[in-house]
Enzyme design. Sequence first.
Site, PDB file in Angstrom:
ATOM      1  N   ASP A   1       0.835  -1.210   0.000  1.00  0.00           N
ATOM      2  CA  ASP A   1       0.000   0.000   0.000  1.00  0.00           C
ATOM      3  C   ASP A   1       0.866   1.255   0.000  1.00  0.00           C
ATOM      4  O   ASP A   1       1.971   1.257   0.553  1.00  0.00           O
ATOM      5  CB  ASP A   1      -0.899  -0.028   1.249  1.00  0.00           C
ATOM      6  CG  ASP A   1      -2.054   0.959   1.136  1.00  0.00           C
ATOM      7  OD1 ASP A   1      -2.337   1.431   0.012  1.00  0.00           O
ATOM      8  OD2 ASP A   1      -2.664   1.267   2.175  1.00  0.00           O
TER       9      ASP A   1
ATOM     10  N   HIS B   1       2.401   3.576  -8.984  1.00  0.00           N
ATOM     11  CA  HIS B   1       2.242   2.138  -9.272  1.00  0.00           C
ATOM     12  C   HIS B   1       3.450   1.607 -10.049  1.00  0.00           C
ATOM     13  O   HIS B   1       3.903   0.493  -9.828  1.00  0.00           O
ATOM     14  CB  HIS B   1       0.952   1.889 -10.054  1.00  0.00           C
ATOM     15  CG  HIS B   1      -0.285   2.215  -9.269  1.00  0.00           C
ATOM     16  ND1 HIS B   1      -0.476   1.777  -7.972  1.00  0.00           N
ATOM     17  CD2 HIS B   1      -1.387   2.947  -9.567  1.00  0.00           C
ATOM     18  CE1 HIS B   1      -1.642   2.219  -7.523  1.00  0.00           C
ATOM     19  NE2 HIS B   1      -2.209   2.939  -8.463  1.00  0.00           N
TER      20      HIS B   1
ATOM     21  N   LEU C   1      11.526 -20.223  -4.958  1.00  0.00           N
ATOM     22  CA  LEU C   1      10.479 -19.333  -4.438  1.00  0.00           C
ATOM     23  C   LEU C   1       9.197 -19.448  -5.260  1.00  0.00           C
ATOM     24  O   LEU C   1       9.231 -19.414  -6.486  1.00  0.00           O
ATOM     25  CB  LEU C   1      10.975 -17.873  -4.512  1.00  0.00           C
ATOM     26  CG  LEU C   1       9.913 -16.817  -4.149  1.00  0.00           C
ATOM     27  CD1 LEU C   1       9.642 -16.790  -2.646  1.00  0.00           C
ATOM     28  CD2 LEU C   1      10.339 -15.421  -4.630  1.00  0.00           C
TER      29      LEU C   1
HETATM   30  C1  FPP Z   1      -2.009   0.123  -3.407  1.00  0.00           C
HETATM   31  O1  FPP Z   1      -1.581   1.443  -3.333  1.00  0.00           O
HETATM   32  C2  FPP Z   1      -1.421  -0.538  -4.568  1.00  0.00           C
HETATM   33  C3  FPP Z   1      -2.120  -1.129  -5.571  1.00  0.00           C
HETATM   34  C4  FPP Z   1      -3.579  -1.184  -5.591  1.00  0.00           C
HETATM   35  C5  FPP Z   1      -1.444  -1.736  -6.737  1.00  0.00           C
HETATM   36  C6  FPP Z   1      -0.223  -2.503  -6.393  1.00  0.00           C
HETATM   37  C7  FPP Z   1       0.331  -3.163  -7.591  1.00  0.00           C
HETATM   38  C8  FPP Z   1       1.642  -3.231  -7.868  1.00  0.00           C
HETATM   39  C9  FPP Z   1       2.671  -2.620  -7.005  1.00  0.00           C
HETATM   40  C10 FPP Z   1       2.117  -3.990  -9.069  1.00  0.00           C
HETATM   41  C11 FPP Z   1       1.988  -5.430  -8.835  1.00  0.00           C
HETATM   42  C12 FPP Z   1       2.528  -6.226  -9.936  1.00  0.00           C
HETATM   43  C13 FPP Z   1       3.030  -7.469  -9.803  1.00  0.00           C
HETATM   44  C14 FPP Z   1       3.592  -8.123 -10.987  1.00  0.00           C
HETATM   45  C15 FPP Z   1       3.045  -8.202  -8.537  1.00  0.00           C
HETATM   46  P1  FPP Z   1      -2.636   2.633  -3.364  1.00  0.00           P
HETATM   47  O2  FPP Z   1      -2.821   3.054  -4.785  1.00  0.00           O
HETATM   48  O3  FPP Z   1      -3.907   2.229  -2.688  1.00  0.00           O
HETATM   49  O4  FPP Z   1      -1.894   3.728  -2.547  1.00  0.00           O
HETATM   50  P2  FPP Z   1      -2.548   4.897  -1.677  1.00  0.00           P
HETATM   51  O5  FPP Z   1      -3.153   4.235  -0.463  1.00  0.00           O
HETATM   52  O6  FPP Z   1      -1.380   5.748  -1.325  1.00  0.00           O
HETATM   53  O7  FPP Z   1      -3.551   5.593  -2.535  1.00  0.00           O
END
Ligand code: FPP
Length: 253
Positions: free
Chosen positions: A33, A50, A144
Amino acid sequence: MSMKIPFFNNKQTKESFHYTEDNTPDHIAIIMDGNGRWARNRGMPRVVGHKEGLSAVVKIVKVAVKCKVKVLTLYAFSTENWKRPNAEVDFILRLPKEFLTIYLPDLIANNVRIEAIGDIENLPTYTREAVQHAIDRTRDNDGLQMTIALNYGSRHEILNAMKKMIADVNEAKLSLDELDEQRFSRYLHTAGMTEPDLLIRTGGEKRLSNFLLWQLAYTEFWFTDVLWPDFSEKEFMHALEEYRQRKRRYGGI
Ligand code: FPP
């Protein structure tokens, strides 16, 4: 991602690392997050967060391989994330393909097995095909296991498991007498996987957000204010250190 981050340089092999301490959690689950806030803090669009979050994924998978973690489950997209603006949803759902296009050869070379949990069938074709291809290509690897939770929601998973289980009872494939926790677990997306030993959530919130509600029953939780794009090897090792200090009693004394 414009530049590939080396997954392993040529001189490093799994054997050359010294992360074989006892009591390393076998299965680590992570709620990644803070991407949006990371970008906002820099006056940039959320999607930049992201993208940077994906770089953190690369770093942490690499560290997990070094530490000989057996399973790393990453919450990449929840069933609730569809509520976000279309452009952001589209961006996030393109990240697995981007990641796998660049890193699948490295993952294979490092004996990583890709798995996915969630309602994969209802993802866009580009996401589903990239993930399925990686699952197929890494099926025989026994290092892994990197599990990507995509279009995943725990309540939905439990409800579906119950429906399938009831169908099996109705068809006399299962009797209610033999139903126990272990048998029920086999109906979940995580069938056959060990339960997480450690849950890490970055970004400062202290909630589960519909992630692995059944599977986290006895898991140790570790929270940090660090936003996911800033989550580093040092933070990861810190979480492992604290985990090692904990005494897991599973309800005993
Ligand atoms: C939450 O942060 C994050 C997400 C919803 C997306 C996470 C996805 C990735 C990091 C890529 C994953 C890819 C692979 C291949 C595993 P948020 O947007 O809710 O952050 P905020 O709380 O600051 O708004």
